[in-house]
Write a protein that holds these residues in place. Sequence first.
Motif, mmCIF file in Angstrom:
data_model
loop_
_atom_site.group_PDB
_atom_site.id
_atom_site.type_symbol
_atom_site.label_atom_id
_atom_site.label_comp_id
_atom_site.label_asym_id
_atom_site.label_seq_id
_atom_site.Cartn_x
_atom_site.Cartn_y
_atom_site.Cartn_z
ATOM 1 N N PHE A 104 44.419 27.285 -45.780
ATOM 2 C CA PHE A 104 45.265 26.395 -46.645
ATOM 3 C C PHE A 104 47.402 26.005 -46.017
ATOM 4 C CE2 PHE A 104 43.930 28.449 -50.582
ATOM 5 C CZ PHE A 104 42.668 29.493 -50.760
ATOM 6 N N CYS A 105 47.635 25.165 -46.254
ATOM 7 C CA CYS A 105 48.401 24.988 -46.025
ATOM 8 C C CYS A 105 49.402 24.869 -47.401
ATOM 9 C CB CYS A 105 48.536 22.767 -46.170
ATOM 10 S SG CYS A 105 50.584 22.485 -46.062
ATOM 11 N N ALA A 106 50.928 25.319 -46.717
ATOM 12 C CA ALA A 106 51.671 26.184 -47.692
ATOM 13 C C ALA A 106 53.324 25.633 -47.150
ATOM 14 C CB ALA A 106 51.951 27.682 -47.475
ATOM 15 N N VAL A 107 54.482 25.524 -48.057
ATOM 16 C CA VAL A 107 55.547 25.212 -47.896
ATOM 17 C C VAL A 107 56.605 26.101 -48.515
ATOM 18 C CG1 VAL A 107 54.748 22.134 -47.592
ATOM 19 C CG2 VAL A 107 55.475 23.501 -49.719
ATOM 20 N N GLN A 108 57.821 25.940 -47.727
ATOM 21 C CA GLN A 108 59.116 27.122 -47.689
ATOM 22 C C GLN A 108 59.895 25.725 -47.823
ATOM 23 O OE1 GLN A 108 58.665 30.161 -45.680
ATOM 24 N NE2 GLN A 108 59.597 31.350 -47.243
ATOM 25 N N TYR A 109 61.382 26.591 -48.947
ATOM 26 C CA TYR A 109 62.443 26.226 -48.448
ATOM 27 C C TYR A 109 63.197 27.046 -46.958
ATOM 28 C CZ TYR A 109 62.450 23.099 -52.923
ATOM 29 O OH TYR A 109 61.894 22.280 -53.878
ATOM 30 N N TYR A 110 63.554 26.835 -46.533
ATOM 31 C CA TYR A 110 64.478 27.431 -45.462
ATOM 32 C C TYR A 110 65.579 28.275 -45.731
ATOM 33 C CZ TYR A 110 66.065 29.402 -40.923
ATOM 34 O OH TYR A 110 66.029 30.179 -40.210
ATOM 35 N N GLY A 111 65.494 29.563 -45.762
ATOM 36 C CA GLY A 111 66.744 30.881 -45.872
ATOM 37 C C GLY A 111 66.380 30.966 -47.870
ATOM 38 N N GLY A 112 65.668 30.044 -48.339
ATOM 39 C CA GLY A 112 65.416 30.158 -49.653
ATOM 40 C C GLY A 112 64.778 31.851 -49.694
#
Lengths: 114, 114
Positions: free
Chosen positions: B89-97
């Motif tokens: 699985f690829c996953a993404v995130q907002y840094y610091g969120g």
Amino acid sequence: DAGVTQSPTHLIKTRGQHVTLRCSPISGHKSVSWYQQVLGQGPQFIFQYYEKEERGRGNFPDRFSARQFPNYSSELNVNALLLGDSALYLCASSPWTSGSDEQFFGPGTRLTVL
Amino acid sequence: DQQVKQNSPSLSVQEGRISILNCDYTNSMFDYFLWYKKYPAEGPTFLISISSIKDKNEDGRFTVFLNKSAKHLSLHIVPSQPGDSAVYFCAVQYYGGSQGNLIFGKGTKLSVKP
């Protein structure tokens, strides 16, 4: 060291019932997140808790609720179960020491709604 | 609309060869990218990550490449081993969120044949 533990491992409920899923984070981890994974999809974010407070909520109806206890364990509650709630429910913990800590996942609880 | 897309549901590779798994995302605000591996009956396991300030990160046999202009990342496994057979699985995130708010793709099932 014990990883993230979840209970129960499997659960069968009928429509309209209520369910409580439990999660114990890795020792020292203060943040717990819950995800729902339906068949053929990636995990979808439901809630995040840190220091017993809700810090994030995904796009789920109010039938879903959660809480975190003083020992950082967590419960996910789902009311008025629907067939579409059948899924693998994953709990993840992280230490919350920087902006993007690695999340450690438990094995999940497989919920089947009949 | 899917914010993270893994367009290949499955990939089959011969042992010893390179496995390349691809992932596309839609929002340029995402700034932290992760790959998780999942075996049946287990929770996802963190594999490797990269922040938006880098374009490459290596860890042993695993390398993640990030192309911000194309909103594309890829995972290279060299050499591939039968034990690498799993769903990635690829996953993404907002840094610091909200650290719990990982957004996952649908996954790619990798099969490495001996």
